[in-house]
Design a protein around this motif. Structure first.
Motif, PDB file in Angstrom:
ATOM      1  N   VAL A  37     -30.436   7.163 -15.309  1.00  0.00           N
ATOM      2  CA  VAL A  37     -30.198   7.894 -16.550  1.00  0.00           C
ATOM      3  C   VAL A  37     -30.554   7.011 -17.740  1.00  0.00           C
ATOM      4  N   VAL A  38     -31.317   7.571 -18.669  1.00  0.00           N
ATOM      5  CA  VAL A  38     -31.571   6.921 -19.954  1.00  0.00           C
ATOM      6  C   VAL A  38     -30.604   7.534 -20.952  1.00  0.00           C
ATOM      7  N   ALA A  39     -29.710   6.728 -21.533  1.00  0.00           N
ATOM      8  CA  ALA A  39     -28.639   7.259 -22.377  1.00  0.00           C
ATOM      9  C   ALA A  39     -28.470   6.431 -23.640  1.00  0.00           C
ATOM     10  N   SER A  40     -27.798   7.022 -24.620  1.00  0.00           N
ATOM     11  CA  SER A  40     -27.479   6.312 -25.859  1.00  0.00           C
ATOM     12  C   SER A  40     -26.523   5.159 -25.578  1.00  0.00           C
ATOM     13  N   ARG A  41     -26.751   4.063 -26.256  1.00  0.00           N
ATOM     14  CA  ARG A  41     -25.849   2.909 -26.150  1.00  0.00           C
ATOM     15  C   ARG A  41     -24.627   3.183 -27.043  1.00  0.00           C
ATOM     16  N   LEU A  42     -23.760   4.065 -26.551  1.00  0.00           N
ATOM     17  CA  LEU A  42     -22.705   4.581 -27.416  1.00  0.00           C
ATOM     18  C   LEU A  42     -21.535   5.091 -26.568  1.00  0.00           C
ATOM     19  N   GLY A  43     -20.326   4.693 -26.926  1.00  0.00           N
ATOM     20  CA  GLY A  43     -19.121   5.270 -26.360  1.00  0.00           C
ATOM     21  C   GLY A  43     -19.072   5.270 -24.845  1.00  0.00           C
ATOM     22  N   ALA A  44     -18.728   6.449 -24.287  1.00  0.00           N
ATOM     23  CA  ALA A  44     -18.559   6.583 -22.841  1.00  0.00           C
ATOM     24  C   ALA A  44     -19.843   6.299 -22.086  1.00  0.00           C
ATOM     25  N   MET A  45     -20.985   6.665 -22.661  1.00  0.00           N
ATOM     26  CA  MET A  45     -22.259   6.475 -21.964  1.00  0.00           C
ATOM     27  C   MET A  45     -22.552   5.000 -21.707  1.00  0.00           C
ATOM     28  N   ALA A  46     -22.242   4.163 -22.697  1.00  0.00           N
ATOM     29  CA  ALA A  46     -22.487   2.732 -22.550  1.00  0.00           C
ATOM     30  C   ALA A  46     -21.547   2.107 -21.532  1.00  0.00           C
ATOM     31  N   GLU A  47     -20.437   2.781 -21.237  1.00  0.00           N
ATOM     32  CA  GLU A  47     -19.508   2.278 -20.221  1.00  0.00           C
ATOM     33  C   GLU A  47     -19.908   2.737 -18.820  1.00  0.00           C
ATOM     34  N   ILE A  48     -20.439   3.948 -18.704  1.00  0.00           N
ATOM     35  CA  ILE A  48     -20.762   4.511 -17.389  1.00  0.00           C
ATOM     36  C   ILE A  48     -22.117   4.030 -16.890  1.00  0.00           C
ATOM     37  N   VAL A  49     -23.113   3.967 -17.777  1.00  0.00           N
ATOM     38  CA  VAL A  49     -24.462   3.541 -17.392  1.00  0.00           C
ATOM     39  C   VAL A  49     -24.567   2.023 -17.500  1.00  0.00           C
ATOM     40  N   ALA A  50     -24.844   1.365 -16.409  1.00  0.00           N
ATOM     41  CA  ALA A  50     -25.044  -0.085 -16.413  1.00  0.00           C
ATOM     42  C   ALA A  50     -26.503  -0.361 -16.778  1.00  0.00           C
ATOM     43  N   ASP A  51     -26.708  -0.885 -17.971  1.00  0.00           N
ATOM     44  CA  ASP A  51     -28.053  -1.061 -18.509  1.00  0.00           C
ATOM     45  C   ASP A  51     -28.889  -1.968 -17.619  1.00  0.00           C
ATOM     46  N   GLY A  52     -30.040  -1.448 -17.176  1.00  0.00           N
ATOM     47  CA  GLY A  52     -30.946  -2.204 -16.324  1.00  0.00           C
ATOM     48  C   GLY A  52     -30.584  -2.143 -14.851  1.00  0.00           C
ATOM     49  N   ARG A  53     -29.423  -1.546 -14.517  1.00  0.00           N
ATOM     50  CA  ARG A  53     -28.999  -1.482 -13.119  1.00  0.00           C
ATOM     51  C   ARG A  53     -28.935  -0.046 -12.616  1.00  0.00           C
ATOM     52  N   ALA A  97       2.504  10.890 -19.700  1.00  0.00           N
ATOM     53  CA  ALA A  97       1.298  10.118 -19.378  1.00  0.00           C
ATOM     54  C   ALA A  97       0.091  10.829 -19.966  1.00  0.00           C
ATOM     55  N   ILE A  98      -0.782  10.057 -20.579  1.00  0.00           N
ATOM     56  CA  ILE A  98      -2.023  10.596 -21.140  1.00  0.00           C
ATOM     57  C   ILE A  98      -3.188   9.975 -20.392  1.00  0.00           C
ATOM     58  N   ILE A  99      -4.082  10.819 -19.908  1.00  0.00           N
ATOM     59  CA  ILE A  99      -5.254  10.350 -19.166  1.00  0.00           C
ATOM     60  C   ILE A  99      -6.438  10.233 -20.119  1.00  0.00           C
ATOM     61  N   ALA A 100      -6.959   9.019 -20.258  1.00  0.00           N
ATOM     62  CA  ALA A 100      -8.220   8.795 -20.969  1.00  0.00           C
ATOM     63  C   ALA A 100      -9.323   8.701 -19.917  1.00  0.00           C
ATOM     64  N   LEU A 101     -10.476   9.237 -20.220  1.00  0.00           N
ATOM     65  CA  LEU A 101     -11.539   9.304 -19.232  1.00  0.00           C
ATOM     66  C   LEU A 101     -12.309   7.993 -19.078  1.00  0.00           C
ATOM     67  N   THR A 102     -12.193   7.115 -20.064  1.00  0.00           N
ATOM     68  CA  THR A 102     -12.862   5.810 -20.017  1.00  0.00           C
ATOM     69  C   THR A 102     -11.975   4.770 -20.688  1.00  0.00           C
ATOM     70  N   GLY A 103     -12.269   3.501 -20.431  1.00  0.00           N
ATOM     71  CA  GLY A 103     -11.577   2.438 -21.141  1.00  0.00           C
ATOM     72  C   GLY A 103     -11.850   2.505 -22.633  1.00  0.00           C
ATOM     73  N   PHE A 104     -13.063   2.904 -23.008  1.00  0.00           N
ATOM     74  CA  PHE A 104     -13.419   3.063 -24.412  1.00  0.00           C
ATOM     75  C   PHE A 104     -12.494   4.080 -25.076  1.00  0.00           C
ATOM     76  N   HIS A 125      -3.554   6.093 -19.392  1.00  0.00           N
ATOM     77  CA  HIS A 125      -4.103   5.696 -18.094  1.00  0.00           C
ATOM     78  C   HIS A 125      -5.571   6.122 -18.031  1.00  0.00           C
ATOM     79  N   VAL A 126      -6.408   5.264 -17.494  1.00  0.00           N
ATOM     80  CA  VAL A 126      -7.838   5.576 -17.377  1.00  0.00           C
ATOM     81  C   VAL A 126      -8.112   6.214 -16.019  1.00  0.00           C
ATOM     82  N   LYS A 127      -8.642   7.421 -16.058  1.00  0.00           N
ATOM     83  CA  LYS A 127      -9.080   8.102 -14.837  1.00  0.00           C
ATOM     84  C   LYS A 127     -10.335   8.896 -15.166  1.00  0.00           C
ATOM     85  N   PRO A 128     -11.464   8.512 -14.632  1.00  0.00           N
ATOM     86  CA  PRO A 128     -12.696   9.262 -14.924  1.00  0.00           C
ATOM     87  C   PRO A 128     -12.681  10.628 -14.254  1.00  0.00           C
TER      88      PRO A 128
END
Length: 397
Positions: A312-328, A176-183, A199-202
């Motif tokens: 958090v203000v983050a780059s719209r890129l990779g894991a950051m765009a998945e973890i940070v809900a823009d505007g929320r 089993a390989i754990i990826a930290l995000t769906g991305f 498997h995705v596990k943050p």
């Protein structure tokens, strides 16, 4: 369960994120009553080797018989049901997975970076995202000196990648390989890892507030991280040249002197700070900034800020765009664009209550997704999958 946790520390600057996650997960397993032994190495050991020893280690970084025998000896001594590995580069090598499988031990790997899909682990070249090697023979990494700007070092990571790709190490010897995000999962699948084995596990952090409510948003922004090119500090400082608002930079790294010399007067550099003091700085801030120019694996500092109730203000890129809900839970800006970063920061500064509102939602997202107990449930599910329905799977259930 009897679990062997394995990690190769990088040995650079302050303790790294991968090492912190390895230690936190090991504590988590022990806290839930599992019998856990840890086998660790560190790349700082290189400093104790002569030239001949370093050359031999470099050659063996693709497949180390020494590490193979050492891990088998540890398995025979401890008798684990499962081996969970966090990093093998470069004192161990992927040979340790074959060592475990030969002795009938289930294996799990956490892919903290993208090395299974990109030899450098970052999908980054000349400060820009690069996927030229994704799903292909990664010889381009050598041509472009992608790893440490060195042909030799790049060839070593290419050799490690290609040797284990040809052997089928990560398809055959890792259950089993754990990826930290769906991305990250999709990138690993594009590189040839069977989709069903990923498997995705943050990552998680213990609740720094221990159930208390966050303090009201303070004044100023904070950056926390390694001061290296891929973290986007040059973009951050370029944006901050037009912002009348304090910024605190926490962390150390190879670019510190250069960045301090170029920083506007309202930016202060604190260097490496103990985690408890870092959380105190986050509590005093209005929001955090993460301007990385690479995809990121899973930035624990981002989740720490969310746990403290900070947007958090983050780059719209990779894991950051998945973890940070823009505007929320925060705001996303176009990667590498200091003007867009400045605009997003200014909007948080000048729109009354927006940083507070997003920080409140960020805290809620943390409690729903990134606590230790939530993480433990997911980890046990992955262990069951790695066990394949045998004795270990029944014990985990």
């Amino acid at each position: 369960m009897r679990i062997l946790t394995v990690h190769n520390y990088y040995g650079q600057y302050a303790p790294g994120g991968e090492g912190n996650v390895f230690e936190a997960e090991t504590r988590l397993l022990k806290a839930h009553g599992h019998q856990v032994a840890s086998y660790t190495r560190t790349n700082a050991e290189l400093m104790r080797l002569g030239l001949a020893g370093r050359l031999r280690l470099a050659w063996n970084s693709a497949w180390s018989r020494q590490a193979y025998r050492a891990v088998q000896a540890e398995i025979r001594r401890f008798g684990p049901d499962l081996m969970h590995v966090h990093n093998t580069w470069m004192m161990l090598s992927p040979s340790i997975f074959a060592a475990a499988k030969e002795l009938g031990v289930a294996t799990v790997l956490t892919a903290h970076n993208y090395r299974l899909a990109c030899p450098t682990g970052q999908f980054l070249r000349n400060g820009r995202v690069c996927e030229d090697c994704l799903g292909k023979r990664p010889w381009r990494a050598v041509v472009h000196r992608c790893y440490r700007d060195s042909i030799l070092a790049s060839w070593l990571v290419y050799r490690m990648s290609q040797t284990n790709r040809q052997r089928g190490t990560f398809r055959r010897d890792v259950d089993a390989i754990i990826a930290l995000t769906g991305f990250a999962k999709e990138k690993l699948a594009a590189a040839g890892i069977p989709h069903g084995r990923i498997h995705v596990k943050p990552n998680f952090i213990e609740d720094p507030l221990e159930g208390r409510k966050p303090s009201p948003a303070g004044d100023g922004a904070v950056f926390i991280g390694r001061l290296s090119k891929e973290k986007g500090l040059s973009i951050l400082l370029a944006a901050w040249a037009g912002i009348d608002y304090p910024l605190t930079v926490v962390g150390d790294g190879p670019l510190r002197q250069e960045l301090e010399a170029a920083a506007p007067p309202n930016v202060r550099f604190l260097g490496w700070v103990d985690r408890k003091d870092v959380l105190g700085l986050v509590a005093q801030a209005g929001f955090a900034v993460l301007p990385s120019q690479w995809y990121e694996g899973f930035p624990c500092t981002l989740v720490e800020c969310m746990a403290m109730g900070r947007a958090v203000v983050a780059s719209r890129l990779g894991a950051m765009a998945e973890i940070v809900a823009d505007g929320r839970t925060g705001l996303l800006f176009e990667p590498g664009d200091p003007g867009d970063l400045r605009a997003k920061v200014e909007s948080l500064i000048h729109q009354d209550g927006s940083a507070e509102r997003m920080g409140h939602q960020a805290r809620k997202d943390y409690l729903e997704n990134y606590t230790a107990e939530k993480n433990y449930e997911t980890l046990m599910s992955i262990y069951r999958s790695a066990a394949g329905g045998g004795r270990l799977a029944r014990e985990v259930a």
